[in-house]
Every structure is written in structure tokens, then in C-alpha cells.
Design a protein around this motif. Structure first.
Motif, PDB file in Angstrom:
ATOM      1  N   ALA A   1      21.454 113.775  22.965  1.00 34.30           N
ATOM      2  CA  ALA A   1      21.624 114.260  24.339  1.00 34.30           C
ATOM      3  C   ALA A   1      20.260 114.610  24.951  1.00 34.30           C
ATOM      4  CB  ALA A   1      22.542 115.475  24.362  1.00 34.30           C
ATOM      5  N   MET A   2      19.402 115.228  24.166  1.00 27.23           N
ATOM      6  CA  MET A   2      18.071 115.589  24.666  1.00 27.23           C
ATOM      7  C   MET A   2      17.233 114.334  24.943  1.00 27.23           C
ATOM      8  SD  MET A   2      17.261 118.877  22.204  1.00 27.23           S
ATOM      9  CE  MET A   2      15.785 119.472  23.026  1.00 27.23           C
ATOM     10  N   ARG A   3      17.310 113.364  24.054  1.00 28.46           N
ATOM     11  CA  ARG A   3      16.561 112.109  24.268  1.00 28.46           C
ATOM     12  C   ARG A   3      17.080 111.367  25.499  1.00 28.46           C
ATOM     13  NH1 ARG A   3      17.033 109.381  18.729  1.00 28.46           N
ATOM     14  NH2 ARG A   3      18.375 108.169  20.049  1.00 28.46           N
ATOM     15  N   ASN A   4      18.397 111.379  25.689  1.00 28.98           N
ATOM     16  CA  ASN A   4      18.984 110.729  26.869  1.00 28.98           C
ATOM     17  C   ASN A   4      18.538 111.420  28.152  1.00 28.98           C
ATOM     18  OD1 ASN A   4      20.277 108.870  25.248  1.00 28.98           O
ATOM     19  ND2 ASN A   4      22.246 109.919  25.309  1.00 28.98           N
ATOM     20  N   GLU A   5      18.491 112.746  28.104  1.00 31.08           N
ATOM     21  CA  GLU A   5      18.013 113.511  29.260  1.00 31.08           C
ATOM     22  C   GLU A   5      16.563 113.135  29.566  1.00 31.08           C
ATOM     23  OE1 GLU A   5      17.171 118.140  30.663  1.00 31.08           O
ATOM     24  OE2 GLU A   5      18.088 117.753  28.704  1.00 31.08           O
ATOM     25  N   PHE A   6      15.752 113.018  28.523  1.00 38.35           N
ATOM     26  CA  PHE A   6      14.352 112.646  28.695  1.00 38.35           C
ATOM     27  C   PHE A   6      14.245 111.245  29.304  1.00 38.35           C
ATOM     28  CE2 PHE A   6      10.346 110.736  27.384  1.00 38.35           C
ATOM     29  CZ  PHE A   6       9.433 111.715  27.746  1.00 38.35           C
ATOM     30  N   ALA A   7      15.033 110.317  28.803  1.00 38.42           N
ATOM     31  CA  ALA A   7      14.991 108.935  29.312  1.00 38.42           C
ATOM     32  C   ALA A   7      15.410 108.887  30.776  1.00 38.42           C
ATOM     33  CB  ALA A   7      15.896 108.035  28.470  1.00 38.42           C
ATOM     34  N   THR A   8      16.446 109.642  31.128  1.00 35.55           N
ATOM     35  CA  THR A   8      16.930 109.665  32.508  1.00 35.55           C
ATOM     36  C   THR A   8      15.867 110.245  33.438  1.00 35.55           C
ATOM     37  OG1 THR A   8      19.211 109.898  31.759  1.00 35.55           O
ATOM     38  CG2 THR A   8      18.745 110.550  34.025  1.00 35.55           C
ATOM     39  N   LYS A   9      15.282 111.374  33.040  1.00 33.71           N
ATOM     40  CA  LYS A   9      14.265 112.003  33.880  1.00 33.71           C
ATOM     41  C   LYS A   9      13.007 111.139  33.976  1.00 33.71           C
ATOM     42  CE  LYS A   9      15.686 116.798  33.479  1.00 33.71           C
ATOM     43  NZ  LYS A   9      15.304 118.171  33.146  1.00 33.71           N
ATOM     44  N   SER A  10      12.656 110.497  32.891  1.00 28.83           N
ATOM     45  CA  SER A  10      11.492 109.614  32.893  1.00 28.83           C
ATOM     46  C   SER A  10      11.722 108.411  33.817  1.00 28.83           C
ATOM     47  CB  SER A  10      11.218 109.141  31.466  1.00 28.83           C
ATOM     48  OG  SER A  10      10.118 108.277  31.441  1.00 28.83           O
TER      49      SER A  10
ATOM     50  N   VAL B   1       5.789 117.758  43.871  1.00 28.73           N
ATOM     51  CA  VAL B   1       7.045 117.421  43.201  1.00 28.73           C
ATOM     52  C   VAL B   1       6.764 116.539  41.986  1.00 28.73           C
ATOM     53  CG1 VAL B   1       9.260 116.224  43.440  1.00 28.73           C
ATOM     54  CG2 VAL B   1       8.432 117.710  45.280  1.00 28.73           C
ATOM     55  N   ARG B   2       5.873 115.558  42.150  1.00 31.34           N
ATOM     56  CA  ARG B   2       5.529 114.655  41.044  1.00 31.34           C
ATOM     57  C   ARG B   2       4.940 115.448  39.873  1.00 31.34           C
ATOM     58  NH1 ARG B   2       0.948 112.965  39.350  1.00 31.34           N
ATOM     59  NH2 ARG B   2      -0.172 113.464  41.249  1.00 31.34           N
ATOM     60  N   LYS B   3       4.014 116.365  40.157  1.00 35.08           N
ATOM     61  CA  LYS B   3       3.399 117.177  39.101  1.00 35.08           C
ATOM     62  C   LYS B   3       4.449 118.040  38.392  1.00 35.08           C
ATOM     63  CE  LYS B   3      -1.362 117.478  40.719  1.00 35.08           C
ATOM     64  NZ  LYS B   3      -2.413 118.358  41.226  1.00 35.08           N
ATOM     65  N   GLN B   4       5.385 118.590  39.176  1.00 35.47           N
ATOM     66  CA  GLN B   4       6.433 119.428  38.577  1.00 35.47           C
ATOM     67  C   GLN B   4       7.329 118.590  37.665  1.00 35.47           C
ATOM     68  OE1 GLN B   4       6.808 122.811  38.643  1.00 35.47           O
ATOM     69  NE2 GLN B   4       8.352 122.365  37.077  1.00 35.47           N
ATOM     70  N   LYS B   5       7.686 117.381  38.113  1.00 31.24           N
ATOM     71  CA  LYS B   5       8.536 116.508  37.296  1.00 31.24           C
ATOM     72  C   LYS B   5       7.801 116.062  36.030  1.00 31.24           C
ATOM     73  CE  LYS B   5      11.723 114.803  40.792  1.00 31.24           C
ATOM     74  NZ  LYS B   5      13.042 114.918  40.190  1.00 31.24           N
ATOM     75  N   GLU B   6       6.508 115.799  36.147  1.00 33.75           N
ATOM     76  CA  GLU B   6       5.720 115.428  34.969  1.00 33.75           C
ATOM     77  C   GLU B   6       5.656 116.596  33.982  1.00 33.75           C
ATOM     78  OE1 GLU B   6       2.025 114.202  36.724  1.00 33.75           O
ATOM     79  OE2 GLU B   6       2.687 112.112  36.959  1.00 33.75           O
ATOM     80  N   LYS B   7       5.481 117.812  34.530  1.00 27.89           N
ATOM     81  CA  LYS B   7       5.454 119.008  33.674  1.00 27.89           C
ATOM     82  C   LYS B   7       6.804 119.198  32.995  1.00 27.89           C
ATOM     83  CE  LYS B   7       4.656 124.002  33.725  1.00 27.89           C
ATOM     84  NZ  LYS B   7       5.669 124.257  32.741  1.00 27.89           N
ATOM     85  N   ASP B   8       7.895 119.000  33.749  1.00 28.96           N
ATOM     86  CA  ASP B   8       9.235 119.118  33.177  1.00 28.96           C
ATOM     87  C   ASP B   8       9.431 118.118  32.025  1.00 28.96           C
ATOM     88  OD1 ASP B   8       9.831 121.113  34.988  1.00 28.96           O
ATOM     89  OD2 ASP B   8      11.050 119.833  36.300  1.00 28.96           O
TER      90      ASP B   8
END
Length: 174
Positions: free
Chosen positions: A64-73, A87-94
Motif C-alpha cells: 500500500a505504501m509503495r502504491n501510494e508512492f507510485a501514485t504520487k510520483s 507546490v512542486r517543492k512540497q510534493k517533492e518533499k512529500d
């Protein structure tokens, strides 16, 4: 390292016994494969089932965590050109934070699985060791060698010679 020391000590003790006792006092030795014994014990199956259950639970969370990472990436790379710099920097930090959490989770999960294996198998191993000692005494064995780990599984202290003080004396160590 610990098993190697046990093995060397066991061989040294067995050799000394054979040399010291001669034919008048014949020693009896046995051997066993503890891994084979453990795998044949019904308690091992229930212990392993608990480990498998925990492993499955942790794998589901990891997936589930890997899927979340793939989706956000994927979301970040798709919208990279349309996002403001903040926003881009915040998403990269997330994403970075999520990757760190995934790595920490993976390490923690591996440790938890190892602890569960030890916890669930310890009583089974203690039962097996007690049975080995009981049968060895009944058979009048001086020592039982465990083929699975290359060490002594049982030895009768009364019939064994502790070589440490003798060897230290031989070497002039006090």
C-alpha cells in the motif's frame, strides 16, 4: 562465530575423551539433525503460521505504501510543468518523506518478523532440546552432535573434560 566456538570446543572435548578414557571405559556418542527434528514437530507448523500471518500483514502495508508512492510520483511527473514552484517543492518533499517512511517501515518489518520467529520457535526449540537430552541420557550417551549446525546438541558434563584450564596451563596463562 559462536557456533564455530561450540564446534571446536565439542571436537576438542570429544577428542580428549576418546584419548583419556581408552577401551576400559567406552564412550557412546550420538548424532541428530536438529533442523529435521524441528521440521517434523507439529508445533513448528503453528509457529510458522503465526510468522506467515504477520509477514502477510506487513507485506500488505508495504505494498500500500509503495502504491501510494507510485501514485504520487506519477502525479508529480504528469503535472510537473503546471505546478507552481512552491507546490512542486512540497510534493517533492512529500515524496522524499514517503520514501524515507517506506525504508524505515521495511527495516522495522524485517526486525519484527525476526523477533516473531524467535518468539514463536523458542518454546519448540526448548522442547526439542529437552527431548534430545532425555533420550541421550536414556541411551547412556556422553555427547550428541548436531549435524545441522556442526555443534554439540547435548553432553554429559560429568563425563566431559573442560579443556580450557588445561590448555591455559599448557600455554602458561593464569
Amino acid at each position: 562465530m559462536k557456533n564455530a566456538k561450540k564446534f571446536i570446543w565439542g571436537i576438542a572435548a570429544a577428542t580428549c575423551l576418546m584419548l583419556a578414557t581408552g577401551t576400559a571405559n567406552a564412550q557412546k556418542f550420538g548424532f541428530i539433525n536438529s533442523q529435521e527434528l524441528l521440521s517434523s514437530m507439529p508445533e513448528t507448523d503453528s509457529a510458522q503460521a503465526k510468522v506467515v500471518e504477520l509477514t502477510k500483514e506487513l507485506e500488505e502495508q508495504f505494498t500500500a505504501m509503495r502504491n501510494e508512492f507510485a501514485t504520487k510520483s506519477q502525479d508529480l511527473s504528469t503535472n510537473l510543468n503546471t505546478l507552481s514552484e512552491t507546490v512542486r517543492k512540497q510534493k517533492e518533499k512529500d515524496l522524499f518523506d514517503l520514501q524515507t517512511r517506506i525504508e524505515e517501515f521495511q527495516q522495522s518489518a524485517q526486525q519484527e518478523i525476526q523477533n516473531k520467529q524467535l518468539e514463536t520457535l523458542k518454546p519448540v526449540m526448548e522442547k526439542a532440546q529437552a527431548a534430545i537430552a532425555k533420550v541421550a541420557k536414556e541411551q547412556g550417551l556422553t555427547a550428541v552432535f548436531d549435524l545441522a549446525v556442526g555443534a554439540l546438541a547435548y553432553y554429559d558434563e560429568a563425563q566431559m573434560v573442560n579443556m580450557l584450564p588445561l590448555v591455559k596451563q599448557s600455554l602458561g596463562i593464569k
